[in-house]
Design a protein around this motif. Sequence first.
Motif, PDB file in Angstrom:
ATOM      1  N   ALA A  40      13.539   0.674  -2.300  1.00 12.44           N
ATOM      2  CA  ALA A  40      13.857   2.058  -2.680  1.00 12.44           C
ATOM      3  C   ALA A  40      13.007   2.559  -3.846  1.00 12.44           C
ATOM      4  O   ALA A  40      12.872   3.766  -4.044  1.00 12.44           O
ATOM      5  CB  ALA A  40      15.339   2.169  -3.025  1.00 12.44           C
ATOM      6  N   ASN A  41      12.414   1.654  -4.604  1.00 11.61           N
ATOM      7  CA  ASN A  41      11.639   2.051  -5.781  1.00 11.61           C
ATOM      8  C   ASN A  41      10.130   2.046  -5.544  1.00 11.61           C
ATOM      9  O   ASN A  41       9.366   2.259  -6.488  1.00 11.61           O
ATOM     10  CB  ASN A  41      11.956   1.118  -6.950  1.00 11.61           C
ATOM     11  CG  ASN A  41      13.410   1.189  -7.367  1.00 11.61           C
ATOM     12  OD1 ASN A  41      14.093   2.165  -7.109  1.00 11.61           O
ATOM     13  ND2 ASN A  41      13.894   0.145  -7.985  1.00 11.61           N
ATOM     14  N   LEU A  42       9.705   1.795  -4.327  1.00  8.70           N
ATOM     15  CA  LEU A  42       8.276   1.671  -4.037  1.00  8.70           C
ATOM     16  C   LEU A  42       7.586   3.009  -3.846  1.00  8.70           C
ATOM     17  O   LEU A  42       8.198   3.977  -3.393  1.00  8.70           O
ATOM     18  CB  LEU A  42       8.065   0.829  -2.773  1.00  8.70           C
ATOM     19  CG  LEU A  42       8.429  -0.637  -2.897  1.00  8.70           C
ATOM     20  CD1 LEU A  42       8.297  -1.316  -1.541  1.00  8.70           C
ATOM     21  CD2 LEU A  42       7.540  -1.316  -3.927  1.00  8.70           C
ATOM     22  N   THR A  43       6.299   3.027  -4.165  1.00  5.09           N
ATOM     23  CA  THR A  43       5.428   4.147  -3.829  1.00  5.09           C
ATOM     24  C   THR A  43       4.274   3.584  -3.009  1.00  5.09           C
ATOM     25  O   THR A  43       3.999   2.369  -3.044  1.00  5.09           O
ATOM     26  CB  THR A  43       4.857   4.826  -5.082  1.00  5.09           C
ATOM     27  OG1 THR A  43       4.007   3.890  -5.760  1.00  5.09           O
ATOM     28  CG2 THR A  43       5.960   5.317  -6.009  1.00  5.09           C
ATOM     29  N   GLN A  44       3.595   4.443  -2.286  1.00  7.51           N
ATOM     30  CA  GLN A  44       2.437   3.990  -1.522  1.00  7.51           C
ATOM     31  C   GLN A  44       1.374   3.404  -2.455  1.00  7.51           C
ATOM     32  O   GLN A  44       0.738   2.398  -2.149  1.00  7.51           O
ATOM     33  CB  GLN A  44       1.849   5.121  -0.676  1.00  7.51           C
ATOM     34  CG  GLN A  44       0.628   4.683   0.104  1.00  7.51           C
ATOM     35  CD  GLN A  44       0.256   5.615   1.222  1.00  7.51           C
ATOM     36  OE1 GLN A  44       0.546   5.323   2.365  1.00  7.51           O
ATOM     37  NE2 GLN A  44      -0.381   6.729   0.897  1.00  7.51           N
ATOM     38  N   ALA A  45       1.200   4.000  -3.619  1.00  8.83           N
ATOM     39  CA  ALA A  45       0.207   3.506  -4.574  1.00  8.83           C
ATOM     40  C   ALA A  45       0.517   2.074  -5.012  1.00  8.83           C
ATOM     41  O   ALA A  45      -0.383   1.237  -5.126  1.00  8.83           O
ATOM     42  CB  ALA A  45       0.145   4.437  -5.789  1.00  8.83           C
ATOM     43  N   THR A  46       1.783   1.780  -5.235  1.00 14.18           N
ATOM     44  CA  THR A  46       2.177   0.424  -5.621  1.00 14.18           C
ATOM     45  C   THR A  46       1.845  -0.573  -4.521  1.00 14.18           C
ATOM     46  O   THR A  46       1.255  -1.625  -4.773  1.00 14.18           O
ATOM     47  CB  THR A  46       3.685   0.372  -5.941  1.00 14.18           C
ATOM     48  OG1 THR A  46       3.957   1.235  -7.035  1.00 14.18           O
ATOM     49  CG2 THR A  46       4.134  -1.045  -6.266  1.00 14.18           C
ATOM     50  N   VAL A  47       2.213  -0.227  -3.289  1.00 13.88           N
ATOM     51  CA  VAL A  47       1.978  -1.145  -2.174  1.00 13.88           C
ATOM     52  C   VAL A  47       0.480  -1.297  -1.901  1.00 13.88           C
ATOM     53  O   VAL A  47       0.005  -2.401  -1.628  1.00 13.88           O
ATOM     54  CB  VAL A  47       2.742  -0.689  -0.910  1.00 13.88           C
ATOM     55  CG1 VAL A  47       2.454  -1.621   0.261  1.00 13.88           C
ATOM     56  CG2 VAL A  47       4.250  -0.633  -1.186  1.00 13.88           C
ATOM     57  N   LEU A  48      -0.279  -0.217  -2.021  1.00 13.27           N
ATOM     58  CA  LEU A  48      -1.729  -0.340  -1.856  1.00 13.27           C
ATOM     59  C   LEU A  48      -2.313  -1.273  -2.909  1.00 13.27           C
ATOM     60  O   LEU A  48      -3.229  -2.044  -2.626  1.00 13.27           O
ATOM     61  CB  LEU A  48      -2.403   1.040  -1.928  1.00 13.27           C
ATOM     62  CG  LEU A  48      -2.287   1.882  -0.662  1.00 13.27           C
ATOM     63  CD1 LEU A  48      -2.817   3.291  -0.915  1.00 13.27           C
ATOM     64  CD2 LEU A  48      -2.997   1.225   0.503  1.00 13.27           C
ATOM     65  N   GLY A  49      -1.791  -1.246  -4.109  1.00 19.23           N
ATOM     66  CA  GLY A  49      -2.237  -2.174  -5.142  1.00 19.23           C
ATOM     67  C   GLY A  49      -2.011  -3.620  -4.722  1.00 19.23           C
ATOM     68  O   GLY A  49      -2.874  -4.481  -4.916  1.00 19.23           O
ATOM     69  N   TRP A  50      -0.870  -3.897  -4.115  1.00 15.74           N
ATOM     70  CA  TRP A  50      -0.591  -5.244  -3.617  1.00 15.74           C
ATOM     71  C   TRP A  50      -1.562  -5.623  -2.509  1.00 15.74           C
ATOM     72  O   TRP A  50      -2.065  -6.739  -2.463  1.00 15.74           O
ATOM     73  CB  TRP A  50       0.821  -5.350  -3.080  1.00 15.74           C
ATOM     74  CG  TRP A  50       1.921  -5.137  -4.060  1.00 15.74           C
ATOM     75  CD1 TRP A  50       1.840  -5.227  -5.430  1.00 15.74           C
ATOM     76  CD2 TRP A  50       3.261  -4.797  -3.760  1.00 15.74           C
ATOM     77  NE1 TRP A  50       3.064  -4.968  -5.989  1.00 15.74           N
ATOM     78  CE2 TRP A  50       3.961  -4.695  -4.987  1.00 15.74           C
ATOM     79  CE3 TRP A  50       3.962  -4.552  -2.585  1.00 15.74           C
ATOM     80  CZ2 TRP A  50       5.317  -4.378  -5.058  1.00 15.74           C
ATOM     81  CZ3 TRP A  50       5.316  -4.238  -2.654  1.00 15.74           C
ATOM     82  CH2 TRP A  50       5.978  -4.151  -3.882  1.00 15.74           C
ATOM     83  N   VAL A  51      -1.814  -4.665  -1.609  1.00  8.86           N
ATOM     84  CA  VAL A  51      -2.744  -4.925  -0.501  1.00  8.86           C
ATOM     85  C   VAL A  51      -4.128  -5.242  -1.062  1.00  8.86           C
ATOM     86  O   VAL A  51      -4.777  -6.211  -0.649  1.00  8.86           O
ATOM     87  CB  VAL A  51      -2.799  -3.719   0.475  1.00  8.86           C
ATOM     88  CG1 VAL A  51      -3.959  -3.841   1.451  1.00  8.86           C
ATOM     89  CG2 VAL A  51      -1.476  -3.580   1.227  1.00  8.86           C
ATOM     90  N   TRP A  52      -4.597  -4.449  -2.000  1.00  7.62           N
ATOM     91  CA  TRP A  52      -5.939  -4.649  -2.559  1.00  7.62           C
ATOM     92  C   TRP A  52      -6.050  -5.964  -3.330  1.00  7.62           C
ATOM     93  O   TRP A  52      -7.139  -6.500  -3.479  1.00  7.62           O
ATOM     94  CB  TRP A  52      -6.329  -3.469  -3.427  1.00  7.62           C
ATOM     95  CG  TRP A  52      -6.503  -2.203  -2.624  1.00  7.62           C
ATOM     96  CD1 TRP A  52      -6.836  -2.104  -1.298  1.00  7.62           C
ATOM     97  CD2 TRP A  52      -6.342  -0.867  -3.085  1.00  7.62           C
ATOM     98  NE1 TRP A  52      -6.891  -0.782  -0.919  1.00  7.62           N
ATOM     99  CE2 TRP A  52      -6.588   0.001  -1.990  1.00  7.62           C
ATOM    100  CE3 TRP A  52      -6.012  -0.310  -4.310  1.00  7.62           C
ATOM    101  CZ2 TRP A  52      -6.522   1.382  -2.103  1.00  7.62           C
ATOM    102  CZ3 TRP A  52      -5.940   1.072  -4.423  1.00  7.62           C
ATOM    103  CH2 TRP A  52      -6.204   1.904  -3.323  1.00  7.62           C
ATOM    104  N   GLU A  53      -4.940  -6.490  -3.821  1.00  9.69           N
ATOM    105  CA  GLU A  53      -4.957  -7.819  -4.440  1.00  9.69           C
ATOM    106  C   GLU A  53      -5.059  -8.918  -3.391  1.00  9.69           C
ATOM    107  O   GLU A  53      -5.472 -10.028  -3.691  1.00  9.69           O
ATOM    108  CB  GLU A  53      -3.697  -8.033  -5.280  1.00  9.69           C
ATOM    109  CG  GLU A  53      -3.656  -7.206  -6.541  1.00  9.69           C
ATOM    110  CD  GLU A  53      -2.339  -7.338  -7.289  1.00  9.69           C
ATOM    111  OE1 GLU A  53      -1.445  -8.100  -6.843  1.00  9.69           O
ATOM    112  OE2 GLU A  53      -2.191  -6.670  -8.326  1.00  9.69           O
ATOM    113  N   SER A  54      -4.661  -8.592  -2.141  1.00  4.07           N
ATOM    114  CA  SER A  54      -4.596  -9.587  -1.068  1.00  4.07           C
ATOM    115  C   SER A  54      -5.797  -9.571  -0.131  1.00  4.07           C
ATOM    116  O   SER A  54      -6.045 -10.551   0.565  1.00  4.07           O
ATOM    117  CB  SER A  54      -3.326  -9.366  -0.235  1.00  4.07           C
ATOM    118  OG  SER A  54      -2.178  -9.499  -1.043  1.00  4.07           O
ATOM    119  N   VAL A  55      -6.504  -8.454  -0.060  1.00  5.55           N
ATOM    120  CA  VAL A  55      -7.663  -8.349   0.834  1.00  5.55           C
ATOM    121  C   VAL A  55      -8.905  -8.016   0.012  1.00  5.55           C
ATOM    122  O   VAL A  55      -8.799  -7.582  -1.133  1.00  5.55           O
ATOM    123  CB  VAL A  55      -7.472  -7.262   1.928  1.00  5.55           C
ATOM    124  CG1 VAL A  55      -6.248  -7.531   2.774  1.00  5.55           C
ATOM    125  CG2 VAL A  55      -7.390  -5.873   1.342  1.00  5.55           C
TER     126      VAL A  55
END
Length: 95
Positions: A53-68
């Motif tokens: 409920a507290n997520l934003t697309q920017a936050t999740v993209l940050g996680w993705v960019w740390e992983s790929v």
Amino acid sequence: MTITWTISQLDRKTADGFVTTAHWTATAVDGEHTASIYSTCSWADGTVNIPYANLTQATVLGWVWESVDKQATEDALAAQIALQKAPVTASGTPW
């Protein structure tokens, strides 16, 4: 060339609401040429610690960019666009 990264879907555990997988797309547009890459990133339990409920697309993209490898992904999109602009193969019939 403009490259846009988007999160199309998140998978989460209903018991605690924490995300386990992000489905993402990176799309490049250069004039009339478009290229796209779709993939997913998954994380072990507890790795991602912000409730759904507290997520934003920017936050999740940050996680993705740390992983790929973000730069390699964008380079691959640029290569796809370059091939569209100057194809090295063709198909069809001569008649």
